[in-house]
Design a protein around this motif. Structure first.
Motif, PDB file in Angstrom:
ATOM      1  N   ALA A   1       0.838  -1.196   0.000  1.00 51.30           N
ATOM      2  CA  ALA A   1       0.000   0.000   0.000  1.00 51.30           C
ATOM      3  C   ALA A   1       0.874   1.247   0.000  1.00 51.30           C
ATOM      4  CB  ALA A   1      -0.930  -0.005   1.208  1.00 51.30           C
ATOM      5  N   SER A   2       1.889   1.227   0.844  1.00 53.73           N
ATOM      6  CA  SER A   2       2.799   2.361   0.905  1.00 53.73           C
ATOM      7  C   SER A   2       3.520   2.551  -0.432  1.00 53.73           C
ATOM      8  CB  SER A   2       3.806   2.139   2.030  1.00 53.73           C
ATOM      9  OG  SER A   2       4.753   3.170   2.052  1.00 53.73           O
TER      10      SER A   2
ATOM     11  N   GLY B   1       1.581   4.662  -2.726  1.00 51.72           N
ATOM     12  CA  GLY B   1       1.270   6.012  -2.302  1.00 51.72           C
ATOM     13  C   GLY B   1       0.335   6.161  -1.116  1.00 51.72           C
ATOM     14  N   VAL B   2      -0.164   5.062  -0.569  1.00 54.17           N
ATOM     15  CA  VAL B   2      -1.029   5.170   0.614  1.00 54.17           C
ATOM     16  C   VAL B   2      -0.144   5.416   1.835  1.00 54.17           C
ATOM     17  CG1 VAL B   2      -2.803   4.044   1.989  1.00 54.17           C
ATOM     18  CG2 VAL B   2      -2.614   3.518  -0.443  1.00 54.17           C
ATOM     19  N   ASN B   3      -0.523   6.361   2.670  1.00 54.66           N
ATOM     20  CA  ASN B   3       0.222   6.643   3.891  1.00 54.66           C
ATOM     21  C   ASN B   3      -0.422   5.871   5.048  1.00 54.66           C
ATOM     22  OD1 ASN B   3       1.369   7.662   6.192  1.00 54.66           O
ATOM     23  ND2 ASN B   3       1.210   9.807   5.588  1.00 54.66           N
TER      24      ASN B   3
ATOM     25  N   GLY C   1       7.957   5.487   1.775  1.00 51.75           N
ATOM     26  CA  GLY C   1       7.648   5.030   0.429  1.00 51.75           C
ATOM     27  C   GLY C   1       6.538   5.829  -0.231  1.00 51.75           C
ATOM     28  N   HIS C   2       5.486   6.139   0.555  1.00 54.53           N
ATOM     29  CA  HIS C   2       4.343   6.795  -0.078  1.00 54.53           C
ATOM     30  C   HIS C   2       4.671   8.204  -0.524  1.00 54.53           C
ATOM     31  CE1 HIS C   2       3.381   9.236   3.524  1.00 54.53           C
ATOM     32  NE2 HIS C   2       3.899   8.213   4.156  1.00 54.53           N
TER      33      HIS C   2
ATOM     34  N   VAL D   1       6.269   8.125  -3.884  1.00 54.24           N
ATOM     35  CA  VAL D   1       5.255   7.921  -4.922  1.00 54.24           C
ATOM     36  C   VAL D   1       4.623   9.252  -5.292  1.00 54.24           C
ATOM     37  CG1 VAL D   1       3.055   6.816  -5.469  1.00 54.24           C
ATOM     38  CG2 VAL D   1       4.788   5.573  -4.184  1.00 54.24           C
ATOM     39  N   HIS D   2       4.324  10.070  -4.282  1.00 55.62           N
ATOM     40  CA  HIS D   2       3.716  11.370  -4.566  1.00 55.62           C
ATOM     41  C   HIS D   2       4.661  12.262  -5.358  1.00 55.62           C
ATOM     42  CE1 HIS D   2       1.084  10.613  -0.766  1.00 55.62           C
ATOM     43  NE2 HIS D   2       0.702   9.902  -1.812  1.00 55.62           N
TER      44      HIS D   2
ATOM     45  N   PHE E   1      -3.131  -6.674  -3.997  1.00 50.62           N
ATOM     46  CA  PHE E   1      -4.058  -6.736  -2.864  1.00 50.62           C
ATOM     47  C   PHE E   1      -5.024  -7.867  -3.170  1.00 50.62           C
ATOM     48  CE2 PHE E   1      -2.958  -2.118  -3.221  1.00 50.62           C
ATOM     49  CZ  PHE E   1      -2.055  -2.125  -2.175  1.00 50.62           C
TER      50      PHE E   1
ATOM     51  N   TYR F   1      -4.208   7.229  -4.740  1.00 54.38           N
ATOM     52  CA  TYR F   1      -3.167   7.602  -3.786  1.00 54.38           C
ATOM     53  C   TYR F   1      -1.838   7.950  -4.442  1.00 54.38           C
ATOM     54  CZ  TYR F   1      -6.418   6.220  -0.230  1.00 54.38           C
ATOM     55  OH  TYR F   1      -7.515   6.172   0.578  1.00 54.38           O
ATOM     56  N   GLY F   2      -1.828   7.978  -5.762  1.00 59.26           N
ATOM     57  CA  GLY F   2      -0.576   8.249  -6.454  1.00 59.26           C
ATOM     58  C   GLY F   2      -0.205   9.719  -6.478  1.00 59.26           C
TER      59      GLY F   2
END
Lengths: 361, 274, 291
Positions: free
Chosen positions: A205-206, A209-211, B73-74, B77-78, B91, B106-107
C-alpha cells in the motif's frame, strides 16, 4: 491532502448508493416513528435506545477492526474516558448534554491517538495484545484515580438537566444514524479503498502512495471518538457510572463480539451483531448470568470456524441462493477465509500470501 | 538529455554487509536503464533506497533535483517514483480494477487524469487486462499478476518506474510481449529503471545498462559496451564458486520465494552476449 | 544498597518464572505464527489443576508438575487437532486465529468460574511460609524453588530443541515450513507437537504460579501480557533473548516501586512494551517477531 480529495471524484458505486440511501432514510423514518406508532412499552423502548448505542459502538470498533484489520481489545479505555469526561462536565458545568458527549468523545479520540500512534505500527496479533495492555493499564489508573472517576464508588449524574431515559431512544437513533453515514463514507469512498489496501498489505500500500500511518491514525481517532461519545451516552442513560464497569475487559470484549458476530469488516454487520448481543444479554443471560463469557466465547469460536463474516456472511449466502452476487471485492471487508488465502505459515508479514500460487498454471 | 533521476554515491549497509556500496547513476528523461548483476548484488536494495522505503546509509537519490531517498515510500510515490516487486504483491482480495484504483487515488497528485474508473480502465486496457477488471488477482496467471503489478504502479502516475524482474519466470512468448509493453510505457513518457536477469530482454530494450556486483558498480554503458566489459564477463561466468552467496538479497530474505527465484538459475547459463 | 541488592535478587527470581511463562507462547508463535491468546487461560486452568491435585489428592504441587504437564500436552495437541488446524496461519490468518483462541480463553474462564466460583484460591503447603537466606536477605523457599525449576525447564527445552531429531525438526519448521516439507519433515506433526509442548509449558507456569500467587478465573490476562512483552523485548528462538526479556521486565516491575505508586506497577509491563515499540520497533534484538 484535502486538495487531492477535492480534485478527484469520490468513487460512488451508482446503484448501490442510491438504494442504500433510500433504505437508510426509510429505516430512519420508521425507527423514528416506531415508539409513537407501536407503543413499545417502557422496557423494550429503553432497551432499543441502548441497542442503538451498542450498534454505533460496534460499527465504530469495526472501522478499526474490520476496515483496517486491527483488532482492538481495549476500546473500553475510550468508552470509559468518554463517559467520565462527559459525566464530570455534566456535574460541574452547565454545558448541554450533547456537548458533554462530544467533548468526552473528542478527549477519548485524542487518548486513542496517544497510545495508538506508536502501537498502530504493529500489525495483527501484536497490535491486539498491545490493546489488551492499554485497556488494563487504563482500567488500573481509572480505578485508583478517585478525583476523576470517583473510584470504586463511581459517579452519579444529576437528574433533570439531561434527556429522560425515554428520550434517549431518539438520541441513540441520531447517534446511530450519524455513525452509519460515517461507516458508508469510510468504506465506499477512496479512503475505504486505501484502508483495504493497508489491511491487505501495508508495505505494498505504501509503495503505491497510501500513507498507512496517517490513515490508521485517522480511523483510530474516529473510532475512539465515537466510542467515547457512546460512553457519554451510556453515562446519561444510566445516570450512574463506575470505573469497574466502564473500563472493564468485558466491556472491551463486548465491542469485539458485536463486530465479529455481526460480520467483521462489513458495513452494517455490527449493527446486527449488537441486536444479537443485547438479546443474549437481556433475555438469555438474565436467567443464566454465570454463562456470560463462555457463551460469547463459543459464539466467537463458532463464527470464526464456520462463518468468518458472521451474520453478514450468512445473509450473503442467502442472497447468493437468490442470485444476488456481491462484487468481487465485497468479501475483502472480512477476514480471509481459509479458502481464499493459501495456507502459508512461514510467509513474512504482508508478503508471500500469493507467492504460493506463482508459476504457470 | 537532462537527468531526471540521479543517484549520488548511494550506500546501504546492513550491519557489516555492504548491500549497496557507493553507487552513482543517472537516468535521463524518456530513458530505459537496465540494472543487472548476480543475485545478491544489491539491485533490489538500490530500488528500495530509490523508492524511499529503505533509508540510505550514505548518499542520496534525487528526482528532478528533489531528494526522494530517506523518506517514506508513499511520499516518494507522490513525488513521482514508483516501484514494483519481484514477487508480485497484489491486494489479494481487491478486484483487479480496485487494485489499480488504489494506485490512482493515492498516487502522484497532479493534473487530473479524468474519472478514476475511466483512467484505471484505460491503464488496464493498455496493459492488456481490461477483460479481467472484475476478477480477483488470484484468478490471473503469473504473467497477468505481473501485468497487474505494473498497471497499479502506472496508475500512480509515475515519472520514473522501477521494475524489479517483471520478465523473470514468464514463458519466452510472454516475456517478449512484456518487453514490448515496457517499450510502450517508455514511449508514453515514463522513464524506466529495470532489474532483469533475462539477458536478451534487458539488453534488447535498455538504452543503457548498469552492472552491480557485491554492491559495487562494476560497469555502465550501452548494452554493447557492457557485454564486452571484462569485469562483467568475470562476474557472470568466472566465479561459479559464488553461488552460495545467492541468498544475500536482504529485502526478501525471509520470504519462502527469496531463494526460489525461477530466473536465478538462468544467469549462469545465459551468456551476456545474447 | 542492601535494599537494592535484595530487590535485584527478587527480580532475578521473578525473571525465572517469567521466562518459563513466556517460553510456551514464544515457541508456538515461532513455529505456527499463531499468537496463542488462550495462553493466559491455560496458565489459570493449570493453577486450578494444581490446586485440585493438592487439596483433593494431597499431591504436592512440585510433584504434580509431571502430571500437569502431560495433561496440558494432551490438551494442547487436542486443541491443535480440533481447532487451530483449520485456520489459515501467518499474516493472513492472524486475525482469525487470534479471535478463535480468544474465544477459547473466554470458554476456559467460564468453565473455571462454573467449577470453582470467582473466589480467590491459593495452594498453601506446609512449607509455604518457609524462607531461605541469600546474601543476608531471606526469600520465600517457594520463589527459589520456582526459579530453579524454571531454569531446569528452559534448559531441558533448549537441549531438546538443539540435540534431538524432533527438536531439530521443530527448529527447521520455524525457519521455513516449505523447505521442511521438501526434506521430509511431517510439518503437521511438528505443529501438533509444538502446540502440545507450548501448552505444557503454560501448564508448568500455572503450577508454579499456584505456589506463588492467589488466583481466580480471571487470572492469566496479566501473565499473557507479560509473556508477550518478554517476547517483544527478547525476540524469538533464543533462550538468551527470552532470559533478557524476562530480566528486563522483572527488574522494571520491581524497581518501579521507586517511581510509581504500588497499584500501578502492574501497568509497568505495558508501558515498557510501548516504550520499546517506539524506541526500537524491531525489539531489543532486532527480533524476527515483528516482521
Amino acid at each position: 491532502m484535502t486538495t487531492t480529495a477535492q480534485s478527484r471524484r469520490v468513487r460512488l458505486p451508482g446503484w448501490l448508493s442510491m438504494r442504500a440511501l433510500i433504505i437508510f432514510v426509510v429505516a430512519l423514518v420508521l425507527l423514528y416513528l416506531a415508539p409513537t406508532v407501536l407503543g413499545l412499552g417502557d422496557y423494550l423502548h429503553n432497551i432499543a435506545g441502548l441497542t442503538f448505542m451498542f450498534m454505533a459502538a460496534g460499527l465504530a470498533w469495526n472501522w478499526l477492526g474490520g476496515y483496517v484489520g486491527q483488532i482492538s481489545f481495549g476500546h473500553a479505555a475510550m468508552f470509559g474516558t468518554g463517559g467520565f469526561v462527559a459525566a464530570r462536565l455534566t456535574i460541574s458545568s452547565g454545558l448541554p448534554f450533547w456537548a458533554t458527549w462530544l467533548i468526552g468523545g473528542v478527549v477519548a479520540g485524542l487518548y486513542a491517538l496517544l497510545w495508538g500512534h506508536p502501537t498502530l505500527r504493529l500489525r495483527g496479533p501484536y497490535f491486539s495484545i498491545a490493546t489488551i495492555g492499554v485497556g488494563e493499564a487504563t482500567r488500573l489508573v481509572a480505578t485508583y484515580w478517585t478525583d476523576f472517576t470517583g473510584g470504586s464508588s463511581g459517579l452519579s449524574l444529576p437528574i433533570g438537566n439531561g434527556p429522560t431515559k425515554f428520550q434517549m431512544y431518539w438520541y441513540g437513533l441520531y447517534l446511530l444514524a450519524a455513525v452509519v453515514v460515517i461507516s458508508y463514507w469510510l468504506r465506499r469512498s477512496r479512503i475505504g479503498l486505501g484502508l483495504l489496501a493497508i489491511k491487505e498489505d501495508v508495505e505494498a500500500a505504501s509503495d503505491v502512495g497510501v500513507n498507512p500511518t496517517f490513515y490508521q491514525d485517522v480511523v483510530l481517532f474516529l473510532s475512539g471518538t465515537v466510542v467515547g461519545v457512546c460512553g457519554g451516552f451510556y453515562a446519561s442513560y444510566q445516570a450512574f457510572i463506575d470505573p469497574l464497569d466502564m473500563f472493564s475487559f468485558e466491556r472491551s470484549i463486548s465491542f469485539v463480539l458485536i463486530g465479529v458476530i455481526g460480520g467483521i469488516g462489513t458495513i452494517l454487520g455490527p449493527a446486527m451483531g449488537a441486536v444479537v448481543y443485547i438479546v443474549i444479554q437481556e433475555f438469555l443471560l438474565a436467567s443464566y448470568p454465570q454463562l456470560y463469557l463462555g457463551l460469547y466465547g463459543l459464539l466467537l469460536i463458532f463464527v470464526i470456524l464456520f462463518e468468518p463474516l458472521g451474520l453478514s456472511g450468512l445473509l450473503m449466502r442467502v442472497g447468493r441462493r437468490f442470485g444476488i452476487r456481491p462484487s468481487p471485492s465485497a468479501a475483502a471487508g472480512g477476514m480471509s477465509s481459509a479458502a481464499a488465502v493459501p495456507d502459508q505459515p512461514t510467509a513474512s508479514v504482508g508478503a508471500g500470501s500469493t507467492d504460493t500460487k506463482d508459476g504457470p498454471r | 538529455m537532462s537527468a531526471l533521476l540521479v543517484g549520488e554515491s548511494v550506500c546501504k549497509y546492513f550491519g557489516g554487509l555492504r548491500a549497496v556500496d557507493d553507487v552513482s547513476f543517472t537516468l535521463g528523461e524518456g530513458e530505459i536503464l537496465g540494472l543487472i548483476g548476480p543475485n545478491g548484488a544489491g539491485k533490489t536494495t538500490l530500488f528500495s533506497v530509490a523508492a524511499g522505503s529503505v533509508p540510505a546509509t550514505r548518499g542520496r537519490v534525487l528526482l528532478d533535483g528533489k531528494q526522494v531517498s530517506g523518506k517514506s515510500g508513499h511520499r516518494s510515490v507522490h513525488q513521482g517514483i514508483c516501484r514494483t516487486h519481484q514477487i508480485v504483491r497484489p491486494f489479494a482480495r481487491l478486484s483487479v480494477l480496485d487494485n489499480v484504483l488504489v494506485g490512482h487515488h493515492y498516487g502522484r497528485p497532479g493534473p487530473g487524469h479524468g474519472r478514476p474508473v475511466d483512467h484505471a480502465m484505460g491503464i488496464l486496457d493498455f496493459i492488456g487486462l481490461a477483460d479481467r477488471a472484475h476478477q480477483l488477482p488470484g484468478e490471473l496467471t503469473l504473467a497477468g499478476r505481473k501485468r497487474l503489478e505494473v498497471a497499479r504502479a502506472l496508475a500512480t502516475g509515475p515519472r520514473v518506474l522501477l521494475l524489479d524482474e517483471v520478465v523473470a519466470g514468464l514463458t519466452p512468448v510472454e516475456a517478449q510481449r512484456f518487453v514490448e509493453l515496457i517499450r510502450q510505457i517508455r514511449d508514453r513518457g515514463t522513464s524506466i529503471v529495470m532489474i532483469e536477469h533475462v539477458m536478451h530482454a534487458v539488453m534488447g530494450v535498455s538504452d543503457r545498462v548498469m552492472v552491480l556486483d557485491h554492491g559495487r558498480q562494476i560497469a555502465e554503458g550501452t548494452p554493447e559496451q557492457v557485454v564486452k566489459h571484462p569485469q562483467v564477463i568475470e562476474a557472470y561466468l568466472g566465479r561459479d564458486d559464488d553461488e552460495p552467496n545467492d541468498h544475500d538479497e536482504p529485502t526478501h530474505g525471509d520470504g519462502p520465494m527469496g531463494a526460489g527465484d525461477p530466473a536465478s538459475g538462468q544467469h549462469a547459463k545465459e551468456k551476456p552476449d545474447a | 544498597m542492601g535494599q537494592v541488592l535484595a530487590l535485584a535478587i527478587s527480580a532475578v527470581l521473578l525473571a525465572g518464572f517469567y521466562a518459563s511463562m513466556a517460553y510456551g507462547l514464544g515457541l508456538i508463535y515461532g513455529v505456527l505464527r499463531v499468537v496463542n491468546l488462550a495462553h493466559g487461560g491455560m496458565i489459570m486452568a493449570s493453577a486450578y489443576l494444581s490446586w485440585v491435585l493438592f487439596t483433593r489428592f494431597n499431591i504436592d504441587p512440585y510433584l504434580a508438575i509431571p502430571i500437569v504437564m502431560v495433561v496440558f500436552f494432551v490438551v494442547g495437541v487436542a486443541m491443535y487437532k480440533g481447532l487451530v488446524r483449520f485456520l489459515p496461519r501467518g499474516a493472513a490468518g492472524g486475525v482469525q486465529s487470534l479471535l478463535l483462541l480468544f474465544g477459547v480463553w473466554l470458554v476456559i474462564r467460564n468453565i473455571a468460574y462454573l467449577l470453582f466460583t470467582g473466589d480467590d484460591q491459593a495452594v498453601r503447603t506446609s512449607y509455604s511460609t518457609a524462607s531461605i537466606s541469600i546474601f543476608g536477605n531471606s526469600y520465600s523457599l517457594n520463589r527459589v524453588l520456582v526459579f530453579v525449576i524454571s531454569l531446569v525447564a528452559v534448559a531441558v527445552l533448549q537441549l531438546w530443541l538443539s540435540r534431538t531429531y524432533t527438536g531439530k525438526a521443530v527448529r527447521a519448521v520455524t525457519e521455513n515450513s516449505g523447505s521442511s516439507t521438501l526434506v521430509g519433515i511431517d510439518v503437521e506433526r511438528v505443529y501438533a507437537l509444538t502446540f502440545g509442548v507450548g501448552t505444557a509449558l503454560a501448564g508448568l507456569a500455572g503450577v508454579l504460579a499456584s505456589t506463588l500467587f492467589a488466583f481466580n478465573p480471571s487470572f492469566g490476562s496479566g501473565e499473557l501480557l507479560k509473556s508477550f512483552v518478554i517476547i517483544v523485548l527478547g525476540g524469538l528462538g533464543s533462550v538468551v533473548g527470552i532470559a533478557v526479556g524476562a530480566l528486563v521486565l522483572s527488574f522494571a516491575e520491581i524497581f518501579a516501586i521507586y517511581v510509581v505508586p504500588s497499584y500501578l506497577t502492574a501497568a509497568v509491563g505495558f508501558v515498557l512494551l510501548v516504550v520499546v515499540l517506539v524506541v526500537r520497533p524491531s525489539g531489543l534484538f532486532g527480533a524476527k517477531v515483528l516482521r
